[in-house]
Write a protein that holds these residues in place. Structure first.
Motif, short mmCIF file in Angstrom:
data_model
loop_
_atom_site.label_atom_id
_atom_site.label_comp_id
_atom_site.label_asym_id
_atom_site.label_seq_id
_atom_site.Cartn_x
_atom_site.Cartn_y
_atom_site.Cartn_z
N ALA A 282 0.83 -1.21 0.00
CA ALA A 282 0.00 0.00 0.00
C ALA A 282 0.87 1.26 0.00
O ALA A 282 0.56 2.24 -0.70
N ALA A 283 1.96 1.25 0.79
CA ALA A 283 2.85 2.41 0.83
C ALA A 283 3.50 2.66 -0.52
O ALA A 283 3.72 3.82 -0.91
N TYR A 284 3.81 1.60 -1.24
CA TYR A 284 4.41 1.74 -2.57
C TYR A 284 3.41 2.35 -3.55
O TYR A 284 3.75 3.23 -4.35
N MET A 285 2.17 1.87 -3.51
CA MET A 285 1.16 2.32 -4.47
C MET A 285 0.67 3.74 -4.21
O MET A 285 0.19 4.40 -5.13
N ALA A 286 0.78 4.22 -2.98
CA ALA A 286 0.24 5.54 -2.65
C ALA A 286 0.82 6.65 -3.54
O ALA A 286 0.07 7.40 -4.16
N GLU B 220 18.57 11.38 -15.78
CA GLU B 220 19.72 11.16 -14.90
C GLU B 220 19.33 11.25 -13.43
O GLU B 220 19.75 10.42 -12.61
N LEU B 221 18.55 12.27 -13.08
CA LEU B 221 18.15 12.41 -11.68
C LEU B 221 17.21 11.30 -11.25
O LEU B 221 17.27 10.83 -10.10
N ALA B 222 16.34 10.83 -12.16
CA ALA B 222 15.38 9.78 -11.81
C ALA B 222 16.10 8.47 -11.49
O ALA B 222 15.82 7.81 -10.48
N ILE B 223 17.05 8.06 -12.33
CA ILE B 223 17.74 6.80 -12.11
C ILE B 223 18.65 6.90 -10.89
O ILE B 223 18.82 5.93 -10.13
N LEU B 224 19.24 8.07 -10.64
CA LEU B 224 20.08 8.26 -9.46
C LEU B 224 19.25 8.16 -8.18
O LEU B 224 19.66 7.50 -7.21
N ALA B 225 18.07 8.79 -8.18
CA ALA B 225 17.20 8.71 -7.00
C ALA B 225 16.75 7.28 -6.75
O ALA B 225 16.71 6.82 -5.60
N PHE B 226 16.43 6.55 -7.82
CA PHE B 226 16.01 5.16 -7.64
C PHE B 226 17.14 4.33 -7.04
O PHE B 226 16.91 3.50 -6.16
N LEU B 227 18.35 4.55 -7.50
CA LEU B 227 19.49 3.78 -7.00
C LEU B 227 19.71 4.06 -5.52
O LEU B 227 19.95 3.13 -4.73
N LEU B 228 19.61 5.31 -5.11
CA LEU B 228 19.83 5.65 -3.70
C LEU B 228 18.76 5.03 -2.81
O LEU B 228 19.06 4.50 -1.73
N VAL B 229 17.50 5.08 -3.25
CA VAL B 229 16.43 4.49 -2.44
C VAL B 229 16.57 2.97 -2.39
O VAL B 229 16.29 2.34 -1.36
N VAL C 236 10.16 7.05 -6.50
CA VAL C 236 11.24 7.03 -7.50
C VAL C 236 10.98 6.01 -8.60
O VAL C 236 11.66 6.04 -9.64
N ALA C 237 10.01 5.09 -8.40
CA ALA C 237 9.73 4.10 -9.44
C ALA C 237 8.88 4.66 -10.56
O ALA C 237 8.94 4.16 -11.69
N ALA C 238 8.10 5.70 -10.27
CA ALA C 238 7.21 6.25 -11.29
C ALA C 238 7.96 6.72 -12.54
O ALA C 238 7.51 6.45 -13.67
N PRO C 239 9.12 7.40 -12.44
CA PRO C 239 9.81 7.79 -13.67
C PRO C 239 10.40 6.61 -14.45
O PRO C 239 10.64 6.73 -15.66
#
Length: 522
Positions: free
Chosen positions: A50-54, A77-86, A109-112
């Protein structure tokens, strides 16, 4: 584009799709194992999903304008970097509360990632091929992650448990990170398109969609009529979306064109996609849910997952080969026929049914799923283009909403129906379990015989036999409930097919009866 570079873009698309899809599906495919690692109950572990889908349910809406204003290169670039950090943050999670917080940011961060996977698959194709070959491959690529997650998760859990699920996810994200930097997408014109009221409207939409997604994820487990806060969440979702609509209706340049979204054509398109998502949940929530009730693990369903994976790819390639403007109704008829046939075949399941009995039916459903979506998206996109470029954003929002919210809605509808029907079947079966009945007494004695060496009290033996018999009755009730769900889904697909045939027939008759324009001799 040279073939090698085109292949590199397509591989980058696969990496990005796996990066996003595994982050979503590794949790849902292994929820029982994860709840044990975190010391949580089933209902508590559901809040990870649920937290992921919100945030994921709505974030793609505003990201379209973010990409336009700040540039595609910076966005990627910022999207993939944010995903990697999370993703790295998952390695430091050892309790449920911190896991829920990290899962929320994972949804952000998964949305992009899905948008980038889509764009990287379309990039190598010339404009003439983007709406058939490129679109089909892009949507097929995004549909592969659930099967891949079920195939690799048993080994990952054996190696590293909860953290093992995320080590591979981090590795793929790192490779995708390099691919994004080495393979920049073609730049697009930048423009200042974000207005202050866009942010206000989006916040209302985010609250509404987020509350609705969370309620649909956990509602059937807490049960809709037994948890008052579920009603408050749904009421809050309705109020928030209504506020967003009120703002948008009174704007000169709205984020969403509400009047166009409520037109007959768009409502028809939205209803078709929602029905498709509900029907397709026969595979994600139906078949695999049935096998979980029967006690099967992901490793025991590996062959079935391979078959679904292969037929999904085959369906996407077949769609790319045959999809042309005007063929959408025929393709949808074939897909709905296969969906109805596959669901009907599954409705004959028993407690002895195993994955091998569903290879053909699930292959048909997976093939039909890959066949249905690209023509629907292509026809809707062309309809929006005819209205003008300003309608593209509204159309994309409709499509993304039906895929994110529609997926949660399909699982909620199927799961709620199965829960309700299992109670009905259990009550009907339990009425015939009279201990004084010789057949029932004999069955209880047979089941309690397993405790002969550890129990000597006849009363305890009888209690154990009754408990085991009750477990068998519960299992039978669940199997019958899933059969009912499969049959209803098959009927829904048949009704959708009949409605499509009637619609096509009426349109064809209308065109024939339309007066032919006469030449003017003036």
């Amino acid at each position: 584009m040279p073939p090698l570079r085109a292949a590199s873009f397509m591989l980058a698309s696969v990496l990005l799709a796996m990066t996003q899809g595994l982050g979503m599906n590794l949790i849902s495919a292994n929820l029982p194992q994860i709840q044990g690692a975190l010391g949580a109950t089933t209902n508590e572990a559901l809040w990870l999903m649920a937290a992921y889908m919100a945030p994921y349910a709505s974030l793609s809406l505003i990201l379209i304008k973010v990409r336009t204003q700040f540039g595609l290169r910076n966005f990627a670039e910022l999207a993939i970097l944010a995903f990697l950090l999370v993703s790295v943050m998952h390695l430091f999670v050892d309790d449920l509360h911190s896991a829920i917080i990290v899962r929320f940011f994972s949804g952000v961060v998964a949305a992009p990632m899905s948008a980038l996977a889509f764009l990287y698959m379309l990039e190598p194709f010339p404009p003439a091929k983007k709406l058939n070959l490129g679109l089909s491959l892009a949507l097929t690529n995004l549909a592969l992650a659930p099967s891949v997650a079920r195939l690799i998760s048993p080994t990952l859990l054996d190696i590293g448990g909860w953290h093992g699920l995320h080590v591979l996810e981090i590795a793929i994200a790192m490779v995708a990170f390099g691919a994004v930097y080495l393979l920049p997408l073609a730049p697009q014109p930048r423009a200042k398109v974000i207005q202050p009221l866009d942010v206000v409207s989006y916040l209302f939409i985010a609250v509404g969609f987020g509350l609705a997604a969370m309620a649909m994820t956990v509602g059937r487990f807490y049960w809709w009529f037994e948890a008052p806060w579920l009603g408050l969440m749904l009421a809050g979702a309705i109020i928030a979306v209504t506020c967003a609509a009120a703002i948008e209706l009174n704007r000169a340049n709205p984020l969403l064109d509400i009047r166009w979204l409520t037109s007959r054509e768009v409502l028809h398109f939205t209803a078709a996609l929602l029905i498709f998502r509900i029907v397709l949940s026969e595979q994600t929530s139906g078949a695999f849910g049935l096998f979980q009730v029967l006690g099967l693990q992901n490793s025991q369903m590996a062959t079935l997952s391979w078959i679904i994976l292969g037929t999904t790819v085959a369906g996407g390639l077949a769609c790319a080969a045959v999809m042309k403007p005007g063929r959408e109704p025929v393709i949808h008829m074939v897909a709905l026929t296969m969906l109805a046939a596959g669901a009907f075949m599954d409705s004959q399941a028993t407690n002895l049914t195993r994955p091998a009995e569903m290879y053909l039916s699930q292959a048909m459903i997976a093939f039909a799923g890959a066949l249905f979506l690209p023509p629907a998206l292509a026809s809707g996109l062309m309809s929006a283009l005819k209205k003008g470029p300003n309608y593209i954003l509204s159309f994309v929002i409709v499509f993304l909403t039906t895929q994110s919210i529609g997926g949660s809605l399909g699982s909620a509808v199927v799961g709620t129906f199965v829960t309700w029907r299992s109670k009905v079947h259990y009550q009907a079966l339990a009425e015939h379990l009279i201990p004084t009945d010789p057949i029932v007494a004999q069955r209880m004695n047979q089941l309690s015989g397993a405790y002969d060496r550890v129990l000597t009290d006849p009363t305890q033996m009888t209690t154990q036999g009754l408990t085991l018999l009750n477990q068998q009755v519960t299992r039978e009730a669940n199997v019958l409930a899933y059969n009912d769900a499969f049959m209803v889904i098959a009927l829904l697909a048949v009704l959708a097919l009949a409605a499509l045939i009637v619609h096509v027939t009426v349109v064809a008759i209308g065109r024939r009866l339309a007066p032919t324009p006469q030449p003017s001799f003036a």
